[in-house]
Design a protein around this motif. Structure first.
Motif, mmCIF file in Angstrom:
data_model
loop_
_atom_site.group_PDB
_atom_site.id
_atom_site.type_symbol
_atom_site.label_atom_id
_atom_site.label_comp_id
_atom_site.label_asym_id
_atom_site.label_seq_id
_atom_site.Cartn_x
_atom_site.Cartn_y
_atom_site.Cartn_z
ATOM 1 N N GLU A 14 1.268 4.019 -2.944
ATOM 2 C CA GLU A 14 1.009 5.451 -2.709
ATOM 3 C C GLU A 14 2.160 6.297 -3.250
ATOM 4 N N ASN A 69 2.047 6.163 -7.030
ATOM 5 C CA ASN A 69 0.902 6.968 -7.452
ATOM 6 C C ASN A 69 1.228 8.456 -7.364
ATOM 7 N N SER A 70 1.848 8.867 -6.272
ATOM 8 C CA SER A 70 2.195 10.287 -6.104
ATOM 9 C C SER A 70 3.256 10.725 -7.092
ATOM 10 N N MET A 76 -3.825 3.351 -8.484
ATOM 11 C CA MET A 76 -3.393 2.550 -7.346
ATOM 12 C C MET A 76 -3.331 1.050 -7.661
ATOM 13 N N THR A 117 0.827 -1.211 0.000
ATOM 14 C CA THR A 117 0.000 0.000 0.000
ATOM 15 C C THR A 117 0.860 1.259 0.000
ATOM 16 N N CYS A 118 1.872 1.298 0.852
ATOM 17 C CA CYS A 118 2.731 2.485 0.935
ATOM 18 C C CYS A 118 3.552 2.672 -0.336
#
Length: 182
Positions: free
Chosen positions: A114, A117-118, A124, A110-111
Motif C-alpha cells: 500500500e 502503491n501510494s 499492488m 499488504t501494508c
C-alpha cells in the motif's frame, strides 16, 4: 575450530524485538488514538508494554534455564509442555505460531505494498512482489543480517517520526483530543 556463524550484538537483538512491535504499532496506534483519545490510548499502551515486558522476561528466564535454548518450542517443551499431552500441546503451539507468523507476514506485505502503491503508483501485485523479494533476501541472509537491517531500519524510522512530528507542528488544525475519539 571456530564457528563461522556471527552472533547478534545486544543492540541488534534489541532492535529485532523493537522492530517486531513497532511494525504493528505504526499501524495500530494512530487508529487507537483517533478512536479513544490520547489519555486512554497512553494507558492502553502502558499496559500492553507492561504485559509484553513481563512475558519477554519470562521467556528470557526460561531460555536461561534451558538445556536447548535455541528454539522457543524446545524451551516450552522442556518447561511448560509436560505429561501425557506434551505432544498435543507442542503441536498446538506450533500451529498457532505458524498461523500467527503467516498473518503477520501477510499484514506486512499488504501494508508495505500500500505504501509503495501510494508513493509510486505501482500496481499492488508488483508492489507486493517487490517487498516480498526484499524481505526474503534479508531472511535468506540470516538472523545476523535481520538484526543489522532492523538496527538501521529503527534508526531510519525514528528519524522519519521526528521529522514528521516537527514538520506537522505548524500545520496542526486542531488539538489532539485527550478523551474520546475523533
Amino acid at each position: 575450530m571456530r564457528s563461522k556463524t556471527r552472533s547478534l550484538s545486544a543492540l541488534e537483538a534489541a532492535m529485532l524485538i523493537c522492530g517486531s512491535g513497532l511494525g504493528t504499532g505504526i499501524l495500530a496506534v494512530p487508529y487507537l488514538v483517533a478512536q479513544m483519545g490520547l489519555a486512554p490510548a497512553v494507558l492502553c499502551i502502558a499496559v500492553a508494554c507492561g504485559v509484553s515486558m513481563v512475558s519477554h522476561l519470562m521467556v528470557a528466564d526460561l531460555a536461561l534455564h534451558s538445556q536447548n535454548s535455541a528454539q522457543l518450542l524446545g524451551i516450552f517443551e522442556q518447561h511448560l509442555f509436560v505429561g501425557r499431552h506434551k505432544k498435543a500441546f507442542s503441536n498446538a503451539f506450533f500451529a498457532v505460531l505458524v498461523v500467527m507468523l503467516l498473518l503477520n507476514l501477510t499484514l506486512y506485505i499488504t501494508c508495505a505494498a500500500e505504501a509503495v502503491n501510494s508513493a509510486f503508483g505501482w500496481p499492488m501485485p508488483l508492489a507486493k512482489a517487490i517487498f516480498y523479494c526484499i524481505a526474503s533476501a534479508v531472511v535468506a541472509l540470516g538472523v545476523k543480517s535481520i538484526g543489522v537491517s532492523e538496527k538501521y531500519s529503527m534508526l531510519a524510522i525514528g528519524a522519519v517520526v521526528v521529522a514528521l512530528g516537527v514538520l506537522s507542528l505548524p500545520k496542526a488544525n486542531s488539538p489532539l483530543p485527550l478523551f474520546g475519539g475523533s
